[in-house]
Design an enzyme around this catalytic site. Structure first.
Site, PDB file in Angstrom:
ATOM      1  N   SER A 188       0.848  -1.190   0.000  1.00  0.00           N
ATOM      2  CA  SER A 188       0.000   0.000   0.000  1.00  0.00           C
ATOM      3  C   SER A 188       0.874   1.226   0.000  1.00  0.00           C
ATOM      4  O   SER A 188       2.006   1.217   0.507  1.00  0.00           O
ATOM      5  CB  SER A 188      -0.928  -0.007   1.228  1.00  0.00           C
ATOM      6  OG  SER A 188      -0.167  -0.067   2.423  1.00  0.00           O
TER       7      SER A 188
ATOM      8  N   VAL B 188      -1.838  -2.035  -3.648  1.00  0.00           N
ATOM      9  CA  VAL B 188      -1.369  -2.917  -4.716  1.00  0.00           C
ATOM     10  C   VAL B 188      -1.783  -4.346  -4.386  1.00  0.00           C
ATOM     11  O   VAL B 188      -1.574  -4.816  -3.259  1.00  0.00           O
ATOM     12  CB  VAL B 188       0.157  -2.834  -4.884  1.00  0.00           C
ATOM     13  CG1 VAL B 188       0.618  -3.748  -6.022  1.00  0.00           C
ATOM     14  CG2 VAL B 188       0.590  -1.401  -5.157  1.00  0.00           C
TER      15      VAL B 188
ATOM     16  N   LYS C 261      -2.420  -1.883  -9.213  1.00  0.00           N
ATOM     17  CA  LYS C 261      -2.508  -0.705  -8.349  1.00  0.00           C
ATOM     18  C   LYS C 261      -3.939  -0.168  -8.417  1.00  0.00           C
ATOM     19  O   LYS C 261      -4.438   0.159  -9.475  1.00  0.00           O
ATOM     20  CB  LYS C 261      -1.520   0.363  -8.819  1.00  0.00           C
ATOM     21  CG  LYS C 261      -1.571   1.660  -8.033  1.00  0.00           C
ATOM     22  CD  LYS C 261      -1.040   1.470  -6.635  1.00  0.00           C
ATOM     23  CE  LYS C 261      -0.956   2.814  -5.925  1.00  0.00           C
ATOM     24  NZ  LYS C 261       0.071   3.686  -6.562  1.00  0.00           N
TER      25      LYS C 261
ATOM     26  N   ASP D  68      12.529  10.359  -4.696  1.00  0.00           N
ATOM     27  CA  ASP D  68      12.148   9.513  -3.569  1.00  0.00           C
ATOM     28  C   ASP D  68      12.913   8.192  -3.568  1.00  0.00           C
ATOM     29  O   ASP D  68      12.357   7.140  -3.282  1.00  0.00           O
ATOM     30  CB  ASP D  68      10.642   9.250  -3.592  1.00  0.00           C
ATOM     31  CG  ASP D  68      10.129   8.745  -2.243  1.00  0.00           C
ATOM     32  OD1 ASP D  68      10.777   9.026  -1.219  1.00  0.00           O
ATOM     33  OD2 ASP D  68       9.089   8.067  -2.216  1.00  0.00           O
TER      34      ASP D  68
END
Length: 515
Positions: A105, A111, A129, A225
């Site tokens: 998640s 997911v 997703k 990220d």
């Protein structure tokens, strides 16, 4: 020191005044976990995909097919199965899949592991997703989900997600991507001795991540990220980046950088060093002309060559002709020209990308993100340095007792390393790794390696010496989870229920927790 799992709900954040507005959603996460919004849970946990509740502002067609070719997935079973299904059914929708279990998640969706409902394709596993568009409208994050689709649809790289299909079901948006059964690198690192990777393993994973970042930058995507939790491990042991919800999409213009030519005052030694890459500093050996050969003119008439020296077995002297003299002179000129004019470099780096968004994971935030003065693609090279540091040392370099102290350390604390024991087997490799990390973690982004030339500078660093970038997919990964996962995959991949049950329309049960 052992590293606890960083909770995205605590570490990933975005300011309400974000200037980018072009972030993407999480992609095919296999093991990431996140905090849940209790109010959202109570509101939509009992809904299924077949629910008719949907606002007009977010309603989309029932299904949308992806027809873009993916050369890197050619002849792979999962891709070919989807192509065949699309040819037979026209479009791909939720009723073609069986959801098996939730595997992860993220901030904007969950997911699920799924398989095609047809027995012939049942061995092909996918990651779906699922995004609740109504919930994203309330949270003002719908644009991130839309940008995710746009970015994933354009990607075609061995170390990035493949979007097999996308479709809408009621107010849910579904993205079908490849499933990575090996978990993430954070989990893999926890299984290593002292919870850290060896230098060779860290170099392997870092090299593949670097190629993925290089491709993203060429496509005008700043990732923002990078962390071990977002690096998934495929069945064959190679990696795949995931979670694009914080990415920045921008324009990128290829540039041809021409190095400054060396002057006549440069030493002959420097010229020879440059020329060595194409020619030897010594004059190349000239072809030997036999004393019995005769040259032909342009019109075919025979002409007697001038100044022919007969070669004997004892002297092995070369023939000197007018042509040989001219060739030697031309070669010398070419060598000097190459020494003065280094080859230009093609750089495709979004160096002009600018954003003031306060996004990322605390321990991986770059100083320019914390300061709020604006950042660009150089933030990916900072996070790449933190990523490499964590893999080698089992912790991030600036972690504090809490998030506030971590941010202060990033701004003010100098970079430090654990002492390397002289004489250890990996001493030289660790020295090179520390040098690269030091150049990646320059607090001034303009002095950071990769700021101008991107991955070109980083790939040429001594730490990656010996890496065959073109054939890296042929290298055996440090860990190959295929044998372990094949047993569980085969048991999950078997068709369940009778033919009527498999062909029936699928409705998600109430216990499936979406947010």
């Amino acid at each position: 020191m052992a590293m606890t799992t960083r909770c995205p709900e605590d570490d990933e954040y975005e300011s309400s005044g974000s200037s980018s507005g072009t972030t993407t959603a999480a992609a095919a996460a296999a093991t990431t976990t996140t905090g849940q919004n209790s109010s959202t849970n109570s509101r939509i946990s009992d809904l299924s995909f077949s629910s008719s509740s949907s606002t007009a502002s977010v309603r989309k067609p029932a299904s949308v097919s992806i027809t873009v070719g993916k050369p890197h997935k050619a002849n792979q079973a999962a891709w070919e199965a989807m192509k065949l299904l699309r040819r037979e059914k026209g479009t791909v929708g939720l009723d073609h899949f069986r959801l098996l279990r939730r595997v992860g998640s993220g901030d904007i969706g969950n997911v699920y592991l799924c398989q095609l409902r047809y027995p012939f394709f049942s061995t092909c596993l996918y990651a779906m997703k699922v995004v609740d568009r109504e919930a994203l409208v309330v949270r003002n994050k719908l644009q991130r989900a839309e940008m995710e689709k746009e970015i994933l649809a354009t990607l075609d790289h061995p170390f990035l997600p493949t979007l097999y299909a996308q479709f809408e079901a009621s107010h849910y948006s579904c993205l079908v991507m490849e499933y990575c059964p090996g978990g993430d690198l954070h989990t893999v690192r926890q299984r290593q001795p002292n919870r850290r990777f060896s230098v060779s393993s860290a170099k392997f994973y870092a090299a593949e991540v670097l190629l993925a970042l290089e491709y993203l930058h060429m496509m005008g995507v700043v990732y923002r990220d990078l962390k071990p939790e977002n690096v998934l491990v495929r069945e064959d042991g190679h990696i795949m980046l995931s979670d694009f919800d914080l990415s920045l999409k921008c324009d990128v213009v290829p540039k041809l950088l021409k190095p400054k030519p060396s002057t006549d005052e440069d030493s002959a030694e420097q010229q020879c060093e440059v020329a060595d890459h194409a020619y030897s500093c010594a004059l190349p050996m000239q072809p030997v002309i036999s004393c019995f050969s005769v040259a032909k003119g342009v019109n075919g008439s025979r002409k007697n060559p001038k100044h022919i020296t007969v070669i004997t077995a004892t002297t092995m002297s070369t023939t000197t002709t007018t042509t040989t003299t001219n060739t030697a002179s031309s070669t010398t000129t070419t060598v000097k020209k190459l020494a003065k004019e280094p080859s230009p470099e093609v750089v495709v780096e979004p160096i002009n990308a600018r954003s003031k968004s306060f996004v990322g994971t605390h321990e991986y935030l770059a100083p320019e993100v914390i300061s709020g003065m604006g950042h660009g693609s150089a933030v990916d090279w900072w996070t790449f340095g933190v990523f490499l540091y964590e893999m080698l040392y089992g912790r991030t370099p600036f972690r504090g007792d809490n998030n506030e102290k971590t941010l202060i350390n990033i701004i003010k604390q100098p970079l430090s390393f654990q002492k390397i024991v002289a004489g250890c087997s990996d001493f030289d490799e660790m020295v090179r790794a520390q040098d690269l990390i030091s150049k990646l973690l320059m607090k001034n982004p303009k002095k950071r390696i990769g700021f101008l030339k991107g991955s070109v500078e980083i790939k040429s660093h001594e730490f990656f010496r010996g890496v065959n970038w073109a054939l890296i997919r042929s290298v055996r990964p440090p860990e190959v989870p295929s044998q372990l996962m094949s047993k569980s995959s085969s048991s999950r991949g078997k068709p369940q229920g009778n033919q009527v049950q498999r062909d029936a329309a699928y409705t998600v049960p109430a216990h499936f927790d979406y947010f």
